[in-house]
Every structure is written in structure tokens, then in C-alpha cells.
Design an enzyme around this catalytic site. Structure first.
Site, PDB file in Angstrom:
ATOM      1  N   HIS A 161       0.839  -1.192   0.000  1.00  0.00           N
ATOM      2  CA  HIS A 161       0.000   0.000   0.000  1.00  0.00           C
ATOM      3  C   HIS A 161       0.881   1.251   0.000  1.00  0.00           C
ATOM      4  O   HIS A 161       2.101   1.156   0.200  1.00  0.00           O
ATOM      5  CB  HIS A 161      -0.946   0.012   1.227  1.00  0.00           C
TER       6      HIS A 161
HETATM    7  P1  TYD Z   1      -1.670  -2.988   7.705  1.00  0.00           P
HETATM    8  O1  TYD Z   1      -1.158  -1.587   7.743  1.00  0.00           O
HETATM    9  O2  TYD Z   1      -2.569  -3.372   6.596  1.00  0.00           O
HETATM   10  O3  TYD Z   1      -0.420  -4.001   7.749  1.00  0.00           O
HETATM   11  P2  TYD Z   1       0.727  -4.270   6.675  1.00  0.00           P
HETATM   12  O4  TYD Z   1       0.751  -3.134   5.720  1.00  0.00           O
HETATM   13  O5  TYD Z   1       1.989  -4.361   7.475  1.00  0.00           O
HETATM   14  O6  TYD Z   1       0.455  -5.546   5.991  1.00  0.00           O
HETATM   15  O7  TYD Z   1      -2.337  -3.292   9.109  1.00  0.00           O
HETATM   16  C1  TYD Z   1      -2.812  -4.567   9.447  1.00  0.00           C
HETATM   17  C2  TYD Z   1      -4.042  -4.401  10.342  1.00  0.00           C
HETATM   18  O8  TYD Z   1      -3.708  -3.727  11.545  1.00  0.00           O
HETATM   19  C3  TYD Z   1      -5.144  -3.597   9.668  1.00  0.00           C
HETATM   20  O9  TYD Z   1      -6.370  -4.209   9.990  1.00  0.00           O
HETATM   21  C4  TYD Z   1      -5.086  -2.251  10.330  1.00  0.00           C
HETATM   22  C5  TYD Z   1      -4.489  -2.539  11.688  1.00  0.00           C
HETATM   23  N1  TYD Z   1      -3.619  -1.449  12.170  1.00  0.00           N
HETATM   24  C6  TYD Z   1      -4.061  -0.632  13.195  1.00  0.00           C
HETATM   25  O10 TYD Z   1      -5.176  -0.787  13.728  1.00  0.00           O
HETATM   26  N2  TYD Z   1      -3.241   0.367  13.644  1.00  0.00           N
HETATM   27  C7  TYD Z   1      -2.016   0.574  13.111  1.00  0.00           C
HETATM   28  O11 TYD Z   1      -1.293   1.502  13.551  1.00  0.00           O
HETATM   29  C8  TYD Z   1      -1.571  -0.269  12.028  1.00  0.00           C
HETATM   30  C9  TYD Z   1      -0.224  -0.063  11.401  1.00  0.00           C
HETATM   31  C10 TYD Z   1      -2.414  -1.264  11.604  1.00  0.00           C
END
Ligand code: TYD
Length: 134
Positions: free
Chosen positions: A50
Site C-alpha cells: 500500500h
Molecule cells: P496494515 O497496515 O494493513 O499491515 P501491513 O501493511 O503491514 O500488511 O495493518 C494490518 C491491520 O492492523 C489492519 O487491519 C489495520 C491494523 N492497524 C491498526 O489498527 N493500527 C495501526 O497503527 C496499524 C499499522 C495497523
């Protein structure tokens, strides 16, 4: 201009061991509003996929190693994160992917804002269209 912006963090080590520090608006060029960390990542897992519309982040691999691929829609560069003194800026509008996590990897990320799902761009084609229209 390279999309890789490395911040060499302060090494306050002495004969007792190692110490480093990240101060908001001193060691990072933004106000830190949130810190999160990835750990116990299964071998072979890739994360990220992303970009953010506004959020700016700095990643530091405080233990172990991983790779971070940065893509601004024009250039792609992959950085091996292997030192607790190496900060990698993940700027806004940079698509990123984390991979090759070592089993002991702890990746700490300092972020310029609170979690906000509406700041995410999770579709690569949408990201490319947004870059082109900028
Ligand atoms: P995501 O940013 O999609 O993880 P990655 O990019 O590392 O694969 O986050 C995974 C899940 O965690 C998503 O449901 C959102 C949640 N999340 C939070 O609630 N707070 C945060 O600060 C982060 C980074 C993620």
C-alpha cells in the site's frame, strides 16, 4: 533523485552496550504521533502493499533483518534493513512492500499520524493513476 532516504541514527554506544534514540522532529523530520512494530513474522510472508496519501514514516529494524521495497510509481528500489542505526523514510505516496523477514526481525515504524484507514491506497492501479494525476 533517489527515493531511498536513509537516516543514520545516533550511536550512543559505550563499553556497556549499544544505545540509540529517535526524538520527534530531531532524528525524524516530522512529529511522531504513532509507533507500531512488526515481529514474529512468519518466514516467507510479505506485508505492506500500500501507499499513504499523507502519512510519512520511518522504519528501523531494531533486531534481525528484512527488505523494504519502495516504489514511487516511476522508480523502484529495495533496501536491506539490517541495522538498528539505519532509519528508512517511507514518504507519502510511496508504495511499499516488506519481505524476507528473518525469524527474529523486529521492525519498528515511527509515523507522522494516528492510524487512519482512509489515508491508505491499497490498490496498485489506483496508486499509479493518482501518481500520474499529480
Ligand atoms: P496494515 O497496515 O494493513 O499491515 P501491513 O501493511 O503491514 O500488511 O495493518 C494490518 C491491520 O492492523 C489492519 O487491519 C489495520 C491494523 N492497524 C491498526 O489498527 N493500527 C495501526 O497503527 C496499524 C499499522 C495497523
Amino acid at each position: 533523485m533517489s527515493i531511498v532516504k536513509i537516516i543514520q541514527l545516533r550511536d550512543l554506544s559505550d563499553k556497556r552496550g549499544a544505545l540509540s534514540v529517535v526524538e520527534s522532529e530531531v532524528d525524524v523530520p516530522f512529529k511522531i504521533e504513532r509507533v507500531y512494530y512488526l515481529f514474529n513474522t512468519d518466514i516467507g510472508i510479505e506485508r505492506g502493499f500500500h501507499a499513504h496519501k499523507e502519512l510519512v514514516q520511518m522504519a528501523v529494524c531494531v533486531k534481525g533483518s528484512c527488505n523494504i521495497l519502495l516504489d514511487d510509481g516511476v522508480c523502484k528500489e529495495e533496501v536491506n534493513m539490517n541495522s538498528p542505526l539505519k532509519g528508512l523514510i517511507i514518504d507519502k505516496m510511496v508504495w511499499h512492500k516488506m519481505s524476507r523477514f528473518s525469524s527474529d526481525c523486529v521492525l519498528v515504524v515511527f509515523a507522522s499520524n494516528h492510524y487512519n484507514e482512509s489515508d491508505y491506497i491499497r490498490d496498485y492501479d489506483t496508486f499509479l493513476r493518482m501518481v500520474e494525476s499529480e
